[in-house]
Design a protein around this motif. Structure first.
Motif, mmCIF file in Angstrom:
data_model
loop_
_atom_site.group_PDB
_atom_site.id
_atom_site.type_symbol
_atom_site.label_atom_id
_atom_site.label_comp_id
_atom_site.label_asym_id
_atom_site.label_seq_id
_atom_site.Cartn_x
_atom_site.Cartn_y
_atom_site.Cartn_z
ATOM 1 N N THR A 9 -72.461 -13.155 53.891
ATOM 2 C CA THR A 9 -71.267 -13.547 54.750
ATOM 3 C C THR A 9 -70.278 -12.293 55.015
ATOM 4 O O THR A 9 -69.949 -11.947 56.427
ATOM 5 C CB THR A 9 -70.657 -14.627 53.795
ATOM 6 N N ALA A 10 -70.017 -11.741 54.151
ATOM 7 C CA ALA A 10 -69.062 -10.644 54.344
ATOM 8 C C ALA A 10 -69.774 -9.396 55.127
ATOM 9 O O ALA A 10 -69.043 -8.694 55.638
ATOM 10 C CB ALA A 10 -68.624 -10.207 52.827
ATOM 11 N N ARG A 14 -72.634 -13.609 48.857
ATOM 12 C CA ARG A 14 -71.530 -13.235 49.312
ATOM 13 C C ARG A 14 -71.677 -12.021 50.552
ATOM 14 O O ARG A 14 -71.178 -12.109 51.535
ATOM 15 C CB ARG A 14 -70.449 -12.848 48.433
ATOM 16 N N SER A 31 -60.755 -12.473 50.897
ATOM 17 C CA SER A 31 -60.243 -11.398 51.590
ATOM 18 C C SER A 31 -60.735 -11.214 52.737
ATOM 19 O O SER A 31 -62.292 -11.574 52.888
ATOM 20 C CB SER A 31 -60.253 -10.154 50.709
ATOM 21 N N VAL A 36 -63.526 -14.238 53.062
ATOM 22 C CA VAL A 36 -64.470 -14.639 52.211
ATOM 23 C C VAL A 36 -64.105 -14.472 50.952
ATOM 24 O O VAL A 36 -63.272 -13.645 50.666
ATOM 25 C CB VAL A 36 -65.738 -13.730 52.587
ATOM 26 N N ARG A 37 -64.856 -15.181 50.010
ATOM 27 C CA ARG A 37 -64.395 -15.006 48.625
ATOM 28 C C ARG A 37 -64.748 -13.367 48.086
ATOM 29 O O ARG A 37 -65.491 -12.844 48.416
ATOM 30 C CB ARG A 37 -65.283 -15.808 47.671
ATOM 31 N N THR A 38 -63.777 -13.062 47.113
ATOM 32 C CA THR A 38 -63.983 -11.700 46.653
ATOM 33 C C THR A 38 -65.033 -11.745 45.733
ATOM 34 O O THR A 38 -65.438 -12.907 45.227
ATOM 35 C CB THR A 38 -62.633 -11.161 45.921
#
Lengths: 556, 556
Positions: free
Chosen positions: B25-26, B22, A343, A367-369
């Motif tokens: 990145t996010a 994550r 998302s 990016v991956r959830t």
């Protein structure tokens, strides 16, 4: 330390079914499901689902049997998501816009024992049952889900032997039934056939653990608050409404049901019920935001949050939706993952950029959830990660606990998707940007190979969508004598707008590398789409092939 | 259907460690950790944790080894929660208010290879290491976590051989390290010793799966939004701050660190950083809400959300906290569950009730949180569920994936807690109300058995807390010649308040069944509590026993 591990207390299988039991206590008096004058509370919904589960058991449904539903987003469709697996059965919701031969193929393939059907789809079901191969397993029993709010357009008669009606079935059920817990968290819970952008539907099987995890993943990634009001614009037969039937029970939300999506009704319902959240495909979002001005009005009381997904979110659709007042989140997922697993987490610093650059960043898949373990893009020849340069294309691959168990009775397809390299190979083509954001470029079969160059049909479509007159655009390969394939664009226009093919070609010429400019532009009043809003590109490809090869120059 | 199951793609072990990767990145550019002038971003925190993990590996730490921390809520303590398990090791955070003999017992029991220590606790650690049994395993290596914002009160010297400092260690680490994923999701990740309300600490071991699940459970149950600003008022050594170190990485929150809790500093920090969320024991909440008027001011920009837990939330504390402007949620959990597994979901209809009735409903512990499978209250003799009548007491039992693997090297305690009946027996006594809400009545050892009646010490305390002069109250059993035991209350008063024992007995007389009224009232300036705010009732029980038996009439 080594001696400690799984034990009799913590080895409880993960399952989303317990959310409903809890909701009956924690949110017992709150509205669970609303549909016209029908209003259920969470304690009622719990008891109705227990009735459904117990009634199914008394019809000899047992662990692992398939129970199908051919239903729009009515309250019974919501109840299926708990009541069917609470009997131990596997729920199979069927896309209601399929044709009878396809429905027959699915029913034969799944071996469904029972099918719940809406009055509107009895003719379809009648035809489908007639097409079941003779000598196979017995046809499923039909249970009619009556709907007082459905006005039959014709008095179509059907010759179907209906076992009973849904409400009569529930009446016989036991509201104190001890629901059937899965024996292990890997037990199958859901069967979804992939929708028909290809002609060979495959039966995706998800387990209790996978559904539990995609549900919490979806709630946290979208930051769904306690007790939202959720409008069912996304069909529940579409990857089970991206897991939100279970999610709403977890957070005590209200499910506002809708038989079908009509822009005026959607806006009126948002207003009437104070809707806070809805999901919609980009196509449906496009319809909503292009509704006449008098219709497309949102209540002043805070933003309505929209989650959209799929391969492509045109920047124009996003901008217009935001202008209307929707707060749009989007991502990427597949039936095989049960919901969105990538998302686009928005960054504050993007807001300082000029609009086109901002739109380019915001429409990437992202990016991956958090629940997914890993996402990558692999070079299809070397199997290695592509460079994070935003331009090298490769196949999107995923790894994590939300990924399906496999395809039902299809070892070959299962092995092709779930490889020994530990990755689920999606068949979607994308790039990885330097900031770690993933962007889809195409379904691998939609890539146009033109004179040795790979053209992403979606990139071309995206530029066409930016034209103010264009409503929808779909680009496919058309044979070309010189280049092998060349891009061919099918375009529908917005109401009262005009544009010529030459003008669209000139528009494209300024906005993309020249080898990507469509050689052919075909105008259509409407483009062929599946009920979930995906372009039927195979139909367009057939049309483009039928026109014969282009000869090196633009054609209109 | 039977052929499908776990496979190479979906069998990824659940672990909260991936949340950090994550987040880099996010939320890469967003603030992860703030402490005075120290500000880290998520991409920095990720790289610092990789450095920590790689440095530990180069110090020969390997899978399953224990690494301890004796730290306040400084940035390094946050980084421990990812960096240590990313090396494959098990993180053991130690309660910094323990005494040296106890710390020595824990270090010997856990066999910690390395211990990270704050300058303030070097004297404590020096003493503890000196007390380690001779001839046992080698003492842990000490790594000093320097803190430029800690002003040493004295120039205490210590004779400790310090291996290196934390920042020097990180400098040698590799920010591109491939972190060690757990081999299975049942691998141990966390070791917490239960805090000393009893004298025999037990080492609770939680696995990656359990921590993953309690983290998503806590976020969803508290409805934590994206990117909150979280103030670390709860010690991270207290059940790992109820799982929120990992939760903040999942939602991209900002961790505001605090060495210690001082009411004026807490309010100033809330204001300075725009804090949206904090956790606090009821005792700390009581301190915050009883701060002088000039101090206890919250910013006008929206409510600050407070999560509190434990056995008892006095109605007076809840009311005052709400009056100050906190939005209070509360629940019940144990180290053995890694966080709150029961929480009080508030109901709109309660707001229509008169204040005392509303407070009675709102201070109950509540319903199971969504990830827990089952919660019940069992009659200790029959092992059956007690009636849902709000008055029949029984033992609170739990079942679900958040429950610990067991106690380290303590089969007897593990078997007593995790029974073959599939329940974790908490040792806490409660009742179940007709609406399905659970209420704790006591730790089983705190129940007072008086003339054949069971008296919940917490019920008596709750009535005492309602008295406007009472700051804190703790009720324990005192031997009684006639009744066996009788309630004895220890009470501290609010500043500048007075009340006599007779007045408190008269107050109790009007508010509880007469057999529950304390026979003895002892005033103290302060009551003995653990650092996490739990009453040290064993100390009070000893005091009460030391006074000799009561003789059937109230004594003051």
């Amino acid at each position: 330390m080594e001696k400690l591990g799984m034990n009799s207390v913590n080895a409880c299988p993960l399952t989303p079914l317990g959310f409903l039991e809890r909701a009956a206590t924690a949110f017992g008096g709150c509205r669970s499901v609303v549909y016209h004058d029908v209003v259920w509370t969470w304690s009622q919904t719990f008891r109705r689902c227990l009735r459904l589960a117990s009634a199914l058991v008394s019809l000899d449904v047992s662990r692992g049997d398939v129970v199908s539903a051919l239903l729009p987003n009515v309250p019974a469709m919501y109840e299926m998501h708990f009541g069917v697996p609470m009997s131990g059965a596997v729920l199979n919701t069927i896309n209601t816009s399929l044709d009878a031969p396809t429905v027959a193929v699915l029913l034969a393939h799944s071996g469904a024992k029972i099918i719940f059907a809406d009055p509107a789809f009895l003719p379809l079901l009648t035809d489908a049952l007639r097409l079941l191969p003779p000598g196979g397993q017995p046809a499923p029993c039909v249970i009619l889900v009556e709907d007082p709010y459905y006005e039959e357009e014709s008095t179509t008669t059907h010759e179907l032997a209906v076992l009973t009606t849904y409400e009569m079935l529930l009446e016989k059920g036991d509201p104190e039934f001890t629901w059937v817990r899965p024996a292990t968290e890997w037990d199958p819970m859901i069967l979804n056939y992939t929708s028909g952008t290809t002609s060979a539907p495959k039966g995706v099987v998800n387990c209790h653990r996978g559904i539990f995890l995609i549900t919490v993943n979806s709630l946290i990634d979208w930051a769904v608050p306690a007790r939202p009001t959720f409008l069912w614009t996304l069909p529940m037969f579409h990857a089970n409404g991206s897991s939100f039937p279970w999610g709403m029970a977890m957070v005590g939300g209200t499910n506002v049901c809708l038989r079908s999506v009509d822009a005026a009704e959607v806006y009126a319902t948002i207003d009437r019920h104070g809707v806070t959240h809805l999901c919609a495909s980009p196509m449906v979002l496009n319809v909503l935001t292009n509704a006449p001005e008098g219709v497309r009005r949102l209540p002043a009381t805070g933003k309505v949050r929209v989650l959209t997904g799929g391969a492509q979110l045109p920047a124009a659709v996003l901008e217009l939706a935001e202008a209307v007042g929707f707060q749009v989140s989007h991502g990427y997922g597949l039936s095989e993952t049960g919901g969105l697993v990538v998302s686009c987490v928005l960054k504050d610093e993007w807001n300082k950029l000029p609009a086109p650059e901002r739109a380019r960043l915001k429409t990437r898949q992202g990016v991956r959830t958090p629940v997914m373990a890993e996402v990558d893009i692999l070079d299809s020849e070397t199997g290695r990660s592509v460079p994070h340069d935003g331009s090298t294309m490769g196949e999107i691959v995923l790894r994590g606990s939300c990924v399906m168990l496999g395809y039902l009775n299809d070892d070959k397809a299962t092995q092709a998707a779930l490889r020994d390299d530990g990755w689920f190979h999606t068949g979607d083509i994308g790039v990885m940007h330097p900031d770690g954001y993933l962007e889809i470029r195409d379904r691998s079969k939609d890539v146009i190979v033109s004179g040795g160059d790979n053209i992403s049909s979606m990139e071309v479509e995206s530029a066409l969508y930016d034209h103010p007159a264009v409503n929808e655009a779909a680009v496919v390969a058309r044979p070309d004598e010189v280049l092998g394939e060349a891009p061919c664009a099918f375009v529908s226009l917005k109401e009262a707008c005009t544009v010529t093919a030459n003008e669209l070609i000139a528009w494209s010429w300024e906005r993309m590398p020249h080898f990507m400019v469509p050689k052919t532009i075909i105008f259509r009043a409407e483009l062929p789409k599946t009920s979930t809003g995906k372009m039927k590109k195979y139909v367009l490809r057939d049309l483009a092939s039928g026109m014969g090869p282009t000869r090196g120059s633009s054609e209109m």
